[in-house]
Design an enzyme around this catalytic site. Structure first.
Site, PDB file in Angstrom:
ATOM      1  N   GLY A 235      26.410  13.386  59.427  1.00 46.48           N
ATOM      2  CA  GLY A 235      26.908  14.716  59.739  1.00 46.48           C
ATOM      3  C   GLY A 235      28.140  14.774  60.598  1.00 46.48           C
ATOM      4  O   GLY A 235      28.602  15.861  60.946  1.00 46.48           O
ATOM      5  N   ARG A 311      33.715  22.595  46.648  1.00 50.97           N
ATOM      6  CA  ARG A 311      33.515  22.965  48.057  1.00 50.97           C
ATOM      7  C   ARG A 311      34.126  24.321  48.437  1.00 50.97           C
ATOM      8  O   ARG A 311      33.465  25.119  49.099  1.00 50.97           O
ATOM      9  CB  ARG A 311      33.994  21.844  48.989  1.00 50.97           C
ATOM     10  CG  ARG A 311      33.300  20.502  48.707  1.00 50.97           C
ATOM     11  CD  ARG A 311      33.563  19.447  49.764  1.00 50.97           C
ATOM     12  NE  ARG A 311      32.886  19.778  50.996  1.00 50.97           N
ATOM     13  CZ  ARG A 311      33.464  20.282  52.066  1.00 50.97           C
ATOM     14  NH1 ARG A 311      34.768  20.505  52.078  1.00 50.97           N
ATOM     15  NH2 ARG A 311      32.764  20.583  53.129  1.00 50.97           N
ATOM     16  N   CYS A 342      36.230  30.216  34.347  1.00 54.30           N
ATOM     17  CA  CYS A 342      36.140  31.659  34.104  1.00 54.30           C
ATOM     18  C   CYS A 342      35.190  32.318  35.087  1.00 54.30           C
ATOM     19  O   CYS A 342      34.060  32.682  34.739  1.00 54.30           O
ATOM     20  CB  CYS A 342      35.691  31.916  32.678  1.00 54.30           C
ATOM     21  SG  CYS A 342      36.978  31.465  31.546  1.00 54.30           S
ATOM     22  N   TYR A 371      31.923  14.508  48.673  1.00 54.43           N
ATOM     23  CA  TYR A 371      31.385  15.673  47.973  1.00 54.43           C
ATOM     24  C   TYR A 371      32.446  16.316  47.084  1.00 54.43           C
ATOM     25  O   TYR A 371      32.469  17.530  46.898  1.00 54.43           O
ATOM     26  CB  TYR A 371      30.796  16.685  48.973  1.00 54.43           C
ATOM     27  CG  TYR A 371      29.866  16.016  49.971  1.00 54.43           C
ATOM     28  CD1 TYR A 371      28.632  15.539  49.557  1.00 54.43           C
ATOM     29  CD2 TYR A 371      30.240  15.811  51.300  1.00 54.43           C
ATOM     30  CE1 TYR A 371      27.794  14.878  50.441  1.00 54.43           C
ATOM     31  CE2 TYR A 371      29.416  15.150  52.189  1.00 54.43           C
ATOM     32  CZ  TYR A 371      28.193  14.693  51.763  1.00 54.43           C
ATOM     33  OH  TYR A 371      27.363  14.040  52.637  1.00 54.43           O
TER      34      TYR A 371
END
Ligand code: LLP
Length: 419
Positions: A235, A311, A342, A371
């Site tokens: 983290g 993200r 879209c 990520y």
């Protein structure tokens, strides 16, 4: 945030022109600088290892490309894996099973049996998982993930350690669970918690280490198990914006290792950084394919949308963008950088000052190593993009761009429908 060299207006990635990479391998493409992965790993390992024996378990969910895993295997990293797929991928990249720790959540019997077969370490998330593992084997070292009651993260969606979380053994059941594991005949080696992902302060880490140390001592006193390792999770946040501060690793390492060494007899500290190791190693290169003005807004349409980098759309995350072929030009107007998906929520960057944009320009999206590809998808039936690794002036393909056949590979049309 890491800066890149400017060679007469072209963004350079470890000596290679980003524009040449975009032309040679096509766009969108994730481009990783190998030396940065190595440097980040060494920095975080050394920060802690100077004070006590340390295991850095790279949280491979951030990026599971086999080449990147191979770099980290060469560095001697351990692995935090969350699925049997991640375990098998790391074994394929050459990691020995002893350097992989599996921490699943809501683990099925099938997956548990497969993980046991691999010989990797298992960190259990629930009492149910403990009982089910005991039916397969008790001849395996284990540890437990606890719910520390400390949450952190850049978004609610990535906070995991708060009270009532789906992850870990609730605090009031920890002692009983260790006692039960001992009764079942397990060798219990450690304790683990993860508060969340991408927070920028040290408080959650010091708070969670306090909770873990207290538990280590209670487990020793009340259950008579002497734990060997304490894993305070991952983290650690990274700077995504130009002036964001960097984490002070040395300060973090001193705070954590001091507490562990003063409060407990724990031998090894473990941590599970994903983002810290790979995030700033990688840029996403995407081509400007369309320009539009709508009212006051100027849109730069690029060929990467949330199918390639989710993200911004998912967490409203900020990723710095620059124009790789106009690297020495100042911003002249504010643009919306938007993708080909879209959905109105499909964007890469809002309201950014960029040089005058034209079709064919190459936009570099920073901090795409964590990520980024690992959360990409085939939404809108778009093949997933390529990945390239740069090292000492050479660029090599480490994942081919998917083709249309890849979209259909596992689909079956019943014969009666194709008449
Ligand atoms: N350990 C555990 C148990 C985790 O669940 C995670 C991340 C990590 C370590 C690594 O966290 P890191 O050092 O990378 O922050 N998709 C989100 C992040 C989700 C992270 C989930 N767990 C994002 O793009 O920000």
């Amino acid at each position: 945030m890491r800066d890149y060299e400017n060679n007469k207006g072209t963004m350079m990635i470890d000596g290679v022109s980003s524009v040449d990479i975009a032309n040679k391998f096509g766009t969108p493409v994730y481009v990783t600088d190998e030396q940065i992965v190595r440097e980040n790993y060494r920095n975080i390992y050394n920060a802690f290892a100077q004070y006590m024996p340390t295991e850095v378990h790279y949280a491979c969910k951030a990026n599971t490309n086999l080449a990147i895993l191979s770099i980290l295997n060469q560095e001697g990293s351990h692995i935090d894996a969350v699925s049997i797929g991640e375990v098998l991928t790391c074994l394929k990249a050459g990691f020995p099973a002893e350097r992989i720790m599996y921490t699943g959540v809501n683990v099925s019997d099938e997956e548990l049996a497969q993980v046991v077969q691999t010989g990797c370490r298992i960190n259990l998330d629930s009492r149910s998982e403990l009982e089910r593992l005991a039916k397969i084997t008790t001849d395996i070292p284990i540890s437990f993930r606890i719910t520390p009651g400390v949450a952190s993260g850049h978004s609610e969606k990535v906070m995991t350690g708060g009270k009532g979380s789906k992850f870990g053994i609730p605090m009031n059941q920890v002692i009983d669970t260790y006692a039960r594991a001992k009764d079942l005949g397990f060798d219990v080696k450690g304790i683990h918690a993860h508060t969340g992902s991408g927070g920028m302060t040290t408080d959650p880490f010091t708070d969670v280490v306090d909770v873990l140390c207290e538990m280590v001592n209670r487990i020793e006193e009340e259950v008579n198990i002497k734990l060997e390792f304490l894993d305070f999770g991952g983290g650690i946040g990274v700077p995504y914006r130009p002036h964001d501060p960097e984490a002070d690793l040395n300060e973090l390492a001193i705070l954590i290792t001091d507490t562990i060494q003063e409060e407990t007899d724990i031998k090894t500290v473990a941590l599970e950084p994903g983002r810290f190791i790979v995030c700033d190693s990688t840029v996403l290169l995407t081509k400007c394919v369309d320009i539009k003005e709508a009212g006051m807004k100027k849109f730069v349409g690029v060929d990467a949308g949330f199918n390639t980098l989710i993200r911004p759309a998912l967490y409203d995350s900020y990723h710095y963008v620059a124009v790789a072929n106009k690297f020495n030009k100042a911003g002249v107007a504010k643009y919306e950088v938007v993708g080909p998906i879209c959905k109105s929520g499909d964007y890469i960057a809002h309201d950014r000052a960029l040089p005058e944009m034209e079709e064919g320009d190459i936009v570099a999206v920073y901090c795409g190593g964590a990520y980024g590809f690992s959360m990409s998808s085939n939404y809108n039936s778009r093949p997933r993009c390529a990945e390239v690794l740069v090292n000492n002036g050479e660029a090599e393909l480490i994942r081919e761009r998917e083709d249309f056949e890849d979209l259909w590979r596992h689909q079956i049309v019943p014969a009666r429908l194709s008449k």
